[in-house]
Enzyme design. Structure first.
Site, PDB file in Angstrom:
ATOM      1  N   SER A  27       0.793  -1.228   0.000  1.00 53.18           N
ATOM      2  CA  SER A  27       0.000   0.000   0.000  1.00 53.18           C
ATOM      3  C   SER A  27       0.825   1.277   0.000  1.00 53.18           C
ATOM      4  O   SER A  27       0.370   2.319  -0.461  1.00 53.18           O
ATOM      5  CB  SER A  27      -0.946   0.022   1.206  1.00 53.18           C
ATOM      6  OG  SER A  27      -0.230  -0.128   2.419  1.00 53.18           O
ATOM      7  N   ASP A  81      -3.495   8.072   8.089  1.00 56.65           N
ATOM      8  CA  ASP A  81      -4.435   7.148   8.728  1.00 56.65           C
ATOM      9  C   ASP A  81      -3.691   6.402   9.834  1.00 56.65           C
ATOM     10  O   ASP A  81      -2.728   6.921  10.384  1.00 56.65           O
ATOM     11  CB  ASP A  81      -5.089   6.210   7.698  1.00 56.65           C
ATOM     12  CG  ASP A  81      -4.074   5.335   6.963  1.00 56.65           C
ATOM     13  OD1 ASP A  81      -2.905   5.278   7.377  1.00 56.65           O
ATOM     14  OD2 ASP A  81      -4.467   4.691   5.962  1.00 56.65           O
ATOM     15  N   HIS A 130      -0.352   4.784   7.319  1.00 57.01           N
ATOM     16  CA  HIS A 130       0.328   5.366   6.161  1.00 57.01           C
ATOM     17  C   HIS A 130       0.698   6.838   6.379  1.00 57.01           C
ATOM     18  O   HIS A 130      -0.091   7.601   6.933  1.00 57.01           O
ATOM     19  CB  HIS A 130      -0.562   5.234   4.925  1.00 57.01           C
ATOM     20  CG  HIS A 130      -0.980   3.826   4.645  1.00 57.01           C
ATOM     21  ND1 HIS A 130      -2.209   3.337   5.052  1.00 57.01           N
ATOM     22  CD2 HIS A 130      -0.326   2.811   4.042  1.00 57.01           C
ATOM     23  CE1 HIS A 130      -2.303   2.059   4.689  1.00 57.01           C
ATOM     24  NE2 HIS A 130      -1.175   1.714   4.076  1.00 57.01           N
TER      25      HIS A 130
END
Length: 375
Positions: free
Chosen positions: A44, A336, A339
């Site tokens: 991610s 978040d 990240h």
């Protein structure tokens, strides 16, 4: 401070340099400061939207407040704005954003400056990320590159892939999920020590990098695992050490990174003509967290966005769909529960591109890498 030089002299020196090295390019945009584009593999932290196209994946960022500061909105990037790949593309003066493989329109002329195969939730091991539903493993990402992109690229450039691939950077950013969503969740053999698991993980990654090398890749950028124990989602639920992070997770990340850095030296001899850059994003982020004010940040421990809890059907990591986001996003380290914000990504990309500290980039920076000669 640079010395001003008459424009004619600059032109003459430039032409002389081109003729002497035989690497003169028609334009900066065409070659991206010595390269043509990026092929991106990982999770991610470098995914730019592949998971948008996976219907049964829970690892998605295709909704606000993700992308709140990105010109195209919520595109699947796990941050408020640009991710590290976008920012590296800016440094390299690439003419466009790198398209994601899973988008059906990523073919033909759209792939000549590279493709992003990364998938949020995935890892080096094939069974990592199953907790998030459907993710694209690193093995499958490489197969997608080999079976789909390479034939198309050869057709577009009318040249064999082994001839053109040395002009591309191969960026690999993965490994963290193999600990967070595999080893520490007991998905692997519980009798395996952290040291043995890490050794196996590194060996598996080495084989995959060798596969890319055998396909023609020559310039590699390996991103370290970030300090997993410092993420907001972890610190909310674990015993925090005196320096503000969960040391068990950080110890695992540091162990992997040590192996990864050593792999650079090992593979250099096993892959003749290849060049590597190891980017120590662990240290870059850890330095920010230890002294955020000096690095331009105010909050190094809390999520900027409103995170969806388990009770709300979330996972305690991703932003709540349509939830709130903090006003001063550039002052937060984390967007978040896991990240980094675009502001942190910008520092990582900048240091990866031009830092001269071997503790941040090893053995050199990306700027030097793209200007190096490959066989």
């Amino acid at each position: 401070m640079t010395r001003k030089t008459p424009s004619k002299l600059i032109l003459s020196l430039s032409l002389l340099a081109c003729f002497s090295t035989c690497t003169c390019h028609s334009s900066a945009n065409d070659e991206g400061a010595g390269i043509k584009g990026l092929f991106v593999f990982g999770s991610s932290l470098v995914d730019s939207g592949n998971n948008n196209f996976l219907q049964d994946s829970m690892a998605k960022a295709d909704y606000l407040p993700y992308g709140i500061d990105f010109p195209l909105g919520a595109t699947g990037r796990f941050t408020n704005g640009k991710n590290v790949i976008d920012l590296l593309g800016d440094h390299l003066k690439l003419p466009s954003l790198i398209p994601v493989f899973a988008d059906p329109s990523t073919k033909g002329s759209k792939i000549v400056h590279g493709v992003n195969y990364a998938s949020g939730g995935s890892g080096i091991l094939d069974d990592t990320g199953l907790i998030a539903g459907h993710v694209i493993s690193l093995s499958q990402q490489i197969r997608n590159f080999e079976k789909v992109t390479l034939p198309d690229l050869e057709a577009q450039l009318e040249r064999r892939s082994r001839v053109v691939l040395p002009k591309y950077l191969f960026v690999v950013g993965t490994g963290g999920n193999d600990y967070s969503f595999n080893y520490f969740l007991g998905k692997s053999d519980s009798n395996v020590s952290l040291q043995a698991f890490t050794a196996n993980l590194t060996a598996s990654l080495s084989q995959k990098l060798m596969k890319l090398f055998n396909l023609g890749a020559r310039r590699f950028v390996l991103m370290s695992v970030n300090p997993l124990g410092c993420s907001p989602s972890v610190m909310l639920n674990q015993q925090i050490s005196r320096n503000g992070c969960v040391q068990g997770l950080n110890r695992a990340a540091h162990l992997f990174n040590t192996h990864l850095k050593s792999l650079v030296d090992v593979l250099k001899s096993e892959m003749p003509g290849s060049t590597f850059v190891y980017v120590n994003s662990y240290k870059i982020i850890r330095d920010i967290i230890r002294n955020p004010i000096s690095k331009g940040f105010k909050d190094a421990s809390r999520s900027c966005c409103e995170v969806a809890s388990m009770n709300e059907g979330g996972n305690g990591i991703l932003c709540k769909r349509g939830g709130r986001a903090c006003a001063e996003r550039s002052s937060h380290v984390f967007f978040d529960g896991l990240h980094p914000t675009e502001a942190v990504n910008a520092q990582i990309a900048s240091k990866a591109y031009e830092s001269n500290l071997k503790t941040e980039v090893y053995p050199t920076n990306i700027k030097n890498l793209v200007n190096s000669r490959v066989l």
